[in-house]
Design a protein around this motif. Structure first.
Motif, PDB file in Angstrom:
ATOM      1  N   LYS A  73      -3.262 -18.520 -15.627  1.00 33.28           N
ATOM      2  CA  LYS A  73      -3.421 -19.278 -14.385  1.00 33.28           C
ATOM      3  C   LYS A  73      -3.306 -18.365 -13.158  1.00 33.28           C
ATOM      4  CE  LYS A  73      -3.837 -23.157 -12.243  1.00 33.28           C
ATOM      5  NZ  LYS A  73      -4.139 -22.403 -11.045  1.00 33.28           N
ATOM      6  N   GLN A  74      -2.485 -17.330 -13.264  1.00 27.14           N
ATOM      7  CA  GLN A  74      -2.197 -16.509 -12.086  1.00 27.14           C
ATOM      8  C   GLN A  74      -3.149 -15.322 -11.950  1.00 27.14           C
ATOM      9  OE1 GLN A  74      -0.433 -17.605  -9.899  1.00 27.14           O
ATOM     10  NE2 GLN A  74       0.044 -15.913  -8.521  1.00 27.14           N
ATOM     11  N   ILE A  75      -3.848 -14.981 -13.019  1.00 28.65           N
ATOM     12  CA  ILE A  75      -4.683 -13.770 -12.991  1.00 28.65           C
ATOM     13  C   ILE A  75      -5.758 -13.814 -11.899  1.00 28.65           C
ATOM     14  CG2 ILE A  75      -6.555 -12.655 -14.280  1.00 28.65           C
ATOM     15  CD1 ILE A  75      -4.777 -12.492 -16.636  1.00 28.65           C
ATOM     16  N   SER A  76      -6.399 -14.962 -11.726  1.00 25.65           N
ATOM     17  CA  SER A  76      -7.471 -15.059 -10.732  1.00 25.65           C
ATOM     18  C   SER A  76      -6.982 -14.694  -9.342  1.00 25.65           C
ATOM     19  CB  SER A  76      -8.004 -16.482 -10.666  1.00 25.65           C
ATOM     20  OG  SER A  76      -8.447 -16.869 -11.911  1.00 25.65           O
ATOM     21  N   TYR A  77      -5.843 -15.265  -8.997  1.00 26.59           N
ATOM     22  CA  TYR A  77      -5.277 -15.039  -7.670  1.00 26.59           C
ATOM     23  C   TYR A  77      -4.999 -13.545  -7.474  1.00 26.59           C
ATOM     24  CZ  TYR A  77      -1.974 -15.661  -3.787  1.00 26.59           C
ATOM     25  OH  TYR A  77      -1.332 -15.593  -2.594  1.00 26.59           O
ATOM     26  N   ASN A  78      -4.307 -12.954  -8.434  1.00 28.01           N
ATOM     27  CA  ASN A  78      -3.990 -11.530  -8.335  1.00 28.01           C
ATOM     28  C   ASN A  78      -5.260 -10.689  -8.305  1.00 28.01           C
ATOM     29  OD1 ASN A  78      -1.410 -12.391  -8.540  1.00 28.01           O
ATOM     30  ND2 ASN A  78      -1.065 -11.626 -10.614  1.00 28.01           N
ATOM     31  N   PHE A  79      -6.218 -11.094  -9.130  1.00 24.05           N
ATOM     32  CA  PHE A  79      -7.487 -10.373  -9.217  1.00 24.05           C
ATOM     33  C   PHE A  79      -8.163 -10.293  -7.843  1.00 24.05           C
ATOM     34  CE2 PHE A  79     -12.114 -10.889  -9.567  1.00 24.05           C
ATOM     35  CZ  PHE A  79     -12.446  -9.713 -10.210  1.00 24.05           C
ATOM     36  N   LEU A  80      -8.203 -11.437  -7.148  1.00 22.46           N
ATOM     37  CA  LEU A  80      -8.848 -11.477  -5.833  1.00 22.46           C
ATOM     38  C   LEU A  80      -8.208 -10.479  -4.873  1.00 22.46           C
ATOM     39  CD1 LEU A  80      -9.602 -15.155  -4.827  1.00 22.46           C
ATOM     40  CD2 LEU A  80     -11.180 -13.276  -5.221  1.00 22.46           C
ATOM     41  N   PHE A  81      -6.888 -10.480  -4.849  1.00 24.23           N
ATOM     42  CA  PHE A  81      -6.197  -9.585  -3.921  1.00 24.23           C
ATOM     43  C   PHE A  81      -6.364  -8.123  -4.331  1.00 24.23           C
ATOM     44  CE2 PHE A  81      -4.294 -13.397  -2.379  1.00 24.23           C
ATOM     45  CZ  PHE A  81      -4.017 -13.113  -1.057  1.00 24.23           C
ATOM     46  N   PHE A  82      -6.278  -7.863  -5.621  1.00 26.24           N
ATOM     47  CA  PHE A  82      -6.463  -6.483  -6.077  1.00 26.24           C
ATOM     48  C   PHE A  82      -7.873  -5.994  -5.770  1.00 26.24           C
ATOM     49  CE2 PHE A  82      -2.784  -6.657  -9.210  1.00 26.24           C
ATOM     50  CZ  PHE A  82      -2.047  -5.725  -8.505  1.00 26.24           C
ATOM     51  N   LEU A  83      -8.844  -6.865  -5.984  1.00 25.49           N
ATOM     52  CA  LEU A  83     -10.231  -6.466  -5.738  1.00 25.49           C
ATOM     53  C   LEU A  83     -10.426  -6.140  -4.252  1.00 25.49           C
ATOM     54  CD1 LEU A  83     -12.930  -6.031  -7.100  1.00 25.49           C
ATOM     55  CD2 LEU A  83     -13.542  -8.370  -6.509  1.00 25.49           C
ATOM     56  N   ALA A  84      -9.887  -7.019  -3.392  1.00 23.85           N
ATOM     57  CA  ALA A  84      -9.988  -6.760  -1.951  1.00 23.85           C
ATOM     58  C   ALA A  84      -9.283  -5.455  -1.604  1.00 23.85           C
ATOM     59  CB  ALA A  84      -9.390  -7.921  -1.165  1.00 23.85           C
ATOM     60  N   GLY A  85      -8.121  -5.237  -2.208  1.00 24.11           N
ATOM     61  CA  GLY A  85      -7.369  -4.006  -1.957  1.00 24.11           C
ATOM     62  C   GLY A  85      -8.148  -2.782  -2.400  1.00 24.11           C
ATOM     63  N   LEU A  86      -8.771  -2.878  -3.553  1.00 25.57           N
ATOM     64  CA  LEU A  86      -9.556  -1.743  -4.063  1.00 25.57           C
ATOM     65  C   LEU A  86     -10.741  -1.461  -3.161  1.00 25.57           C
ATOM     66  CD1 LEU A  86      -9.643  -2.471  -7.894  1.00 25.57           C
ATOM     67  CD2 LEU A  86      -8.583  -0.520  -6.770  1.00 25.57           C
ATOM     68  N   GLN A  87     -11.362  -2.541  -2.687  1.00 22.25           N
ATOM     69  CA  GLN A  87     -12.547  -2.336  -1.870  1.00 22.25           C
ATOM     70  C   GLN A  87     -12.201  -1.804  -0.490  1.00 22.25           C
ATOM     71  OE1 GLN A  87     -14.622  -6.065  -2.327  1.00 22.25           O
ATOM     72  NE2 GLN A  87     -15.636  -5.336  -4.170  1.00 22.25           N
ATOM     73  N   ALA A  88     -10.939  -1.940  -0.105  1.00 24.66           N
ATOM     74  CA  ALA A  88     -10.525  -1.412   1.199  1.00 24.66           C
ATOM     75  C   ALA A  88     -10.238   0.089   1.125  1.00 24.66           C
ATOM     76  CB  ALA A  88      -9.292  -2.162   1.698  1.00 24.66           C
ATOM     77  N   ILE A  89     -10.175   0.642  -0.068  1.00 30.35           N
ATOM     78  CA  ILE A  89      -9.939   2.091  -0.196  1.00 30.35           C
ATOM     79  C   ILE A  89     -11.266   2.808   0.037  1.00 30.35           C
ATOM     80  CG2 ILE A  89      -9.283   3.943  -1.777  1.00 30.35           C
ATOM     81  CD1 ILE A  89      -7.457   1.968  -3.181  1.00 30.35           C
ATOM     82  N   PRO A  90     -11.327   3.691   1.047  1.00 28.59           N
ATOM     83  CA  PRO A  90     -12.595   4.356   1.358  1.00 28.59           C
ATOM     84  C   PRO A  90     -13.126   5.107   0.142  1.00 28.59           C
ATOM     85  CG  PRO A  90     -10.956   4.853   3.021  1.00 28.59           C
ATOM     86  CD  PRO A  90     -10.248   4.136   1.928  1.00 28.59           C
ATOM     87  N   LYS A  91     -14.416   4.975  -0.099  1.00 33.68           N
ATOM     88  CA  LYS A  91     -15.034   5.610  -1.254  1.00 33.68           C
ATOM     89  C   LYS A  91     -14.917   7.132  -1.173  1.00 33.68           C
ATOM     90  CE  LYS A  91     -19.090   4.873  -3.914  1.00 33.68           C
ATOM     91  NZ  LYS A  91     -20.517   5.078  -3.718  1.00 33.68           N
TER      92      LYS A  91
END
Ligand code: ATP
Ligand code: MG
Lengths: 293, 358
Positions: free
Chosen positions: A167-185
């Motif tokens: 149940k909690q994975i989706s929520y964490n996934f969203l935040f982690f994905l946003a966090g990852l995408q905020a790291i400059p390539k």
């Protein structure tokens, strides 16, 4: 940068804040105050009158051996759920962050579980692993595992941990994905040129840069398992067998709602509230220092 | 040390866009090669293919006579300075510089001495324990340079490393980078869209346009003999004036009704359309010339730029201040020595006379 806005008088900002304040007061503080008041009272058998009993409810809570068992159960449950949901969702987010075909669909599918109500999620897991009917239960049986969450406490615990994690994975996934995408390539590229292989890049660059997100999610997840999982537990195991999956919050619910002991239940929730506040404060004080960069 | 060789290199992105087309270039050992061109012409793409950050669609890239197409960036022994510097924000300056060495298993003592040496060269000694966010733009730039030099790579790659600095610091840093590169003798590929940077820094200048090379040569050679209208207007500041003209035969052209003798060698049929290029600094006030009307005068201190019209066409002229007391609205009679005239085909934009006398 200074983003403060200056108002000539105090009335305008107060008016602007009012709706938020009213909602917070009515829906958060008033129930909390009610719980505190109720924890000092005892109701008669019919629930018509209540009398002030001082700390009697609290004494009852702390002399109840089941209360300490529930604490142990909560410790196991929350550690397992927080660890699993954070690590699995981080893994999924890292995979979704790459430029692959169908990444958009993959992300959407991963977000769906969050839209499923906790009780429904619990029922789904209950049926999948129900010893006589469940698909997965049969598979386990075929592999020679004597799977029975209805009788075996460890199996029941595994099941609720899986359901709550799912149940909690989706929520964490969203935040982690946003966090990852905020790291400059370019940081990852610089590290690649600097001779770091993907695994090392992750641990020396990506993971440290994600730590504010990880910390935030850790706090949110702990609060989630402490407060928000009784729906799932109720649907999957009902706290059993033999109270092996009765966490603190489920005990509050079971004693108050099902057992009719409002005073005792209120005392327990006050204790729980204090624990979560303390836990969060400790987390902020000691962990936050390490995650800032 | 190494030379860089690109053989018929092409890059087509996933969407089908061809960013670089059939491009060949050799940068000799120790050479400072500058790639210059307008935004979107494929400079970064080319650099990133050399770095290994972008796959190569066609052709080969070789470093030190070894084809590196399929090598990981780490295996190519290159260092790159990014436009945004790409410093690791959670590491101190020291660790930023040490990171590449640690990944390669260099002993800590050796790392310490190399970082200390680089810090001394780049004047970073007092900043080693700071995090990148506590540095100014110029200091970050120097840390990025430091991170590149401690590795002692075969090749330096720079992608517009100075474009985030203010004008004064940029002038200072371009001298510093050139000095450092000369001292280390490392072959370098440097990308910029600033033609002044390109002119002042390059041993070898490569002018790119729309994914292909327009011209390769020494900066002064390109300045003196631009092979196309594009190069002529891109290199040089203020840009070269390009005037529409018609051939009258016998090496004579007509601009705005004025007869201009270019060169007997220019054998064009009468009526052929050409473009005449004149650098603003090659125009001067003369007794015998053509008449222009001043529109605006810009003063740059030592020089002033006179923007004027010649009939229907616009042109700019750069003169020393006080030499010409020009005012807007005024008419001036100006001229240009024939060896400073560049002739291009109006249709193709290509240069018609191979080289000028000067
Ligand atoms: N990942 C990509 N996918 C598709 N097209 C791309 C990609 N990256 C770059 N391009 C395109 O390739 C062309 C060249 O891009 P490149 O970044 O090499 O330009 P540039 O010369 O470095 O420009 P600038 O001076 O603005 O940095 C551009 O038209 C750009 O839109
Ligand atoms: Mg670029």
């Amino acid at each position: 940068m200074d983003k403060r806005v200056f108002f000539p008088s105090k009335t305008v900002p107060l008016l602007l804040l009012l709706p938020q304040l009213v909602i917070t007061l009515v829906f958060f503080y008033w129930p909390a105050v009610q719980a505190v008041v109720m924890s000092f009272q005892m109701e008669d058998a019919f629930g018509t009158t209540s009398e002030f009993v001082g700390f009697e409810n609290y004494t009852a809570v702390f002399t109840d051996p089941f209360y300490y068992r529930a604490m142990g159960v909560t410790a196991v449950f929350s550690t397992a759920v927080a660890f699993l949901s954070l690590s699995l969702s981080l893994l999924l987010a890292v995979m979704a962050d790459r430029d692959i075909k169908g990444a958009g669909l993959y992300r959407t599918l991963l977000i769906w579980p969050y839209a499923v109500a906790p009780a429904i999620a619990g029922v789904l897991w209950y049926f999948m692993f129900q010893p006589s009917l469940g698909l997965f239960a049969r598979m386990l049986r075929d592999w020679g595992i004597d799977w029975n969450p209805l009788l075996n406490g460890d199996h029941a615990m595994i099941l609720v941990v899986m359901a709550a994690t799912w149940k909690q994975i989706s929520y964490n996934f969203l935040f982690f994905l946003a966090g990852l995408q905020a790291i400059p390539k370019s940081l990852i590229e610089a590290a690649a040129i600097d001779g770091a292989r993907p695994f090392r890049r992750f641990w020396t660059i990506v993971f440290p840069l994600l730590s504010p997100t990880t910390f935030f999610l850790f706090v949110v997840n702990i609060v989630y398992v402490f407060f928000d999982t009784f729906g799932i537990i109720d649907a999957v195991t009902g706290g059993g067998p033999a109270k092996t999956t009765t966490t603190l919050v489920f005990k509050v619910y079971a004693d108050g709602r099902l057992g009719g002991d409002l005073g005792g239940s209120a005392a327990q929730s006050v204790v729980l509230m204090v624990m979560v506040i303390a836990l969060t404060a400790i987390q902020f004080r000691f962990i936050e220092r390490k995650v800032s960069y | 040390m190494a030379d860089i060789r690109l053989d018929h290199v092409g890059k087509t992105y996933a969407g089908g866009f061809e960013a670089v087309r059939d491009l060949s270039l050799t940068v000799p050992d120790g050479c400072f090669c500058v790639l210059v061109g307008p935004s979107g012409c494929g400079k970064s793409t080319l650099l990133r293919m050399v770095a290994g950050l972008e796959t190569i669609t066609t052709g080969t890239v070789s470093l030190n006579a070894q084809v590196v197409n399929h090598l990981e960036p780490a295996q190519r022994d290159i260092a790159m300075v990014f436009q945004n510097y790409a410093l690791y924000p959670h590491m101190r300056v020291y660790d930023n510089m040490a990171y590449g060495l640690r990944n390669r298993g260099v002993p800590e003592a050796e790392i310490a001495s190399r970082v200390a040496h680089a810090a001394q060269i780049l004047d970073l000694e007092d900043l080693l324990t700071r995090k990148p966010r506590a540095l100014s733009g110029g200091q970050r730039q120097r840390v990025a340079m430091g991170r590149a030099i401690v590795r002692k790579p075969q090749v330096f790659l720079f992608d517009e490393p100075l474009s985030n600095l203010d004008a004064k610091l940029r002038v200072h840093m371009r001298v510093e980078i050139r000095k450092l590169q000369k001292a280390l003798g490392v072959t370098s590929l440097y990308v910029t869209h600033d033609q002044t940077e390109a002119m002042t820094m390059a041993d070898l200048l490569v002018v790119m346009n729309k994914g292909v090379i327009e011209q390769i040569g020494a900066p002064m050679e390109i300045y003196r003999t631009p092979m196309s209208v594009f190069v002529a207007t891109f290199i040089g500041s203020p840009p070269m004036n390009i005037l529409e003209a018609t051939s009258l035969g016998d090496g004579v052209v007509s601009i705005e009704g004025h007869r201009l003798l270019i060169d007997q060698a220019l054998s064009l049929p009468a009526g052929h359309k050409v473009k005449i290029g004149i650098r603003p600094e090659h125009l001067s006030v003369q007794a015998d010339g053509f008449t222009i009307h001043v529109e605006l005068v810009e003063s740059l201190g030592a020089h002033q730029i006179i923007h004027a019209t010649w009939g229907q066409q616009k042109l700019a002229m750069q003169v020393e201040t006080d030499r010409v007391p020009a005012q807007s609205g005024q008419a001036l009679v100006v001229g240009c020595a024939p060896q400073h005239l560049h002739v291009f085909d109006a249709q193709t934009g290509q240069r018609l006379l191979r080289d000028n006398a000067s």
